[in-house]
Design an enzyme around this catalytic site. Structure first.
Site, PDB file in Angstrom:
ATOM      1  CG  HIS A  60      98.732  42.753  50.619  1.00 47.61           C
ATOM      2  ND1 HIS A  60      98.417  43.563  49.557  1.00 47.61           N
ATOM      3  CD2 HIS A  60      97.614  42.029  50.849  1.00 47.61           C
ATOM      4  CE1 HIS A  60      97.178  43.341  49.176  1.00 47.61           C
ATOM      5  NE2 HIS A  60      96.662  42.413  49.929  1.00 47.61           N
ATOM      6  CG  HIS A  79      94.267  37.778  50.031  1.00 47.22           C
ATOM      7  ND1 HIS A  79      93.380  38.215  50.980  1.00 47.22           N
ATOM      8  CD2 HIS A  79      94.894  38.904  49.593  1.00 47.22           C
ATOM      9  CE1 HIS A  79      93.457  39.526  51.109  1.00 47.22           C
ATOM     10  NE2 HIS A  79      94.388  39.980  50.284  1.00 47.22           N
ATOM     11  CD  GLU A 103      94.219  41.999  46.776  1.00 47.12           C
ATOM     12  OE1 GLU A 103      94.764  41.560  47.810  1.00 47.12           O
ATOM     13  OE2 GLU A 103      93.573  43.071  46.759  1.00 47.12           O
TER      14      GLU A 103
HETATM   15 CO    CO Z   1      94.687  42.011  49.762  1.00 42.57          CO
END
Ligand code: CO
Length: 137
Positions: A7, A79, A129
């Site tokens: 994502h 992010h 991440e």
């Molecule tokens: Co995330």
């Protein structure tokens, strides 16, 4: 090591307006907003064929993204998240390479999977991440 882009997270000043923009202007598949109190955020998932865009808004001033929104009042990319098969091995590999890992002990992320975050200074200004996904390629 990394697999798919899981994502992209975007912090927005108005979640309803952002959801409407993705749904009505871009024609995206937009899920209803939901609160993630353990992460201090309210989120709208925008489902694309190949990834997800997460529209995030702080639930309160103590939210981890409240400061980000203060600094970026119009919103901004927060992010990106890449999938890995083994987040502990990935964390070790990053540390061995001299990358600053923000949480060396993986925590449970917004999708119920263990995640770590890598410092933006090591990834060209982008908070990164790594999420352990059972079927990561
Ligand atoms: Co995330």
């Amino acid at each position: 090591m990394i697999g798919r882009l899981n994502h992209v997270a975007i912090v927005v000043p108005d979640l309803d307006a952002a959801a409407a923009k993705y749904r009505d202007d871009l024609g995206a598949r937009v899920e209803p907003a939901k609160d993630l109190p353990e992460h201090g955020v309210r989120v709208v998932m925008v489902r694309l064929d190949n990834t997800t865009v997460e529209l995030l808004h702080p639930m309160s001033d103590s939210s981890p993204i409240a400061g980000f929104l203060k600094k970026n009042p119009g919103g901004g990319m927060h992010h990106v998240c890449y999938e890995v098969q083994d987040v502990v091995a990935a964390t070790k590999q990053m540390m061995d390479k001299g990358v600053k890992v923000l949480n060396e002990k993986p925590k449970i992320g917004a999708h119920g999977n263990p995640v770590v975050f890598l410092h933006p200074k090591d990834f060209y200004g982008v908070l990164t991440e790594l999420e352990q996904v059972p079927d990561a390629k």
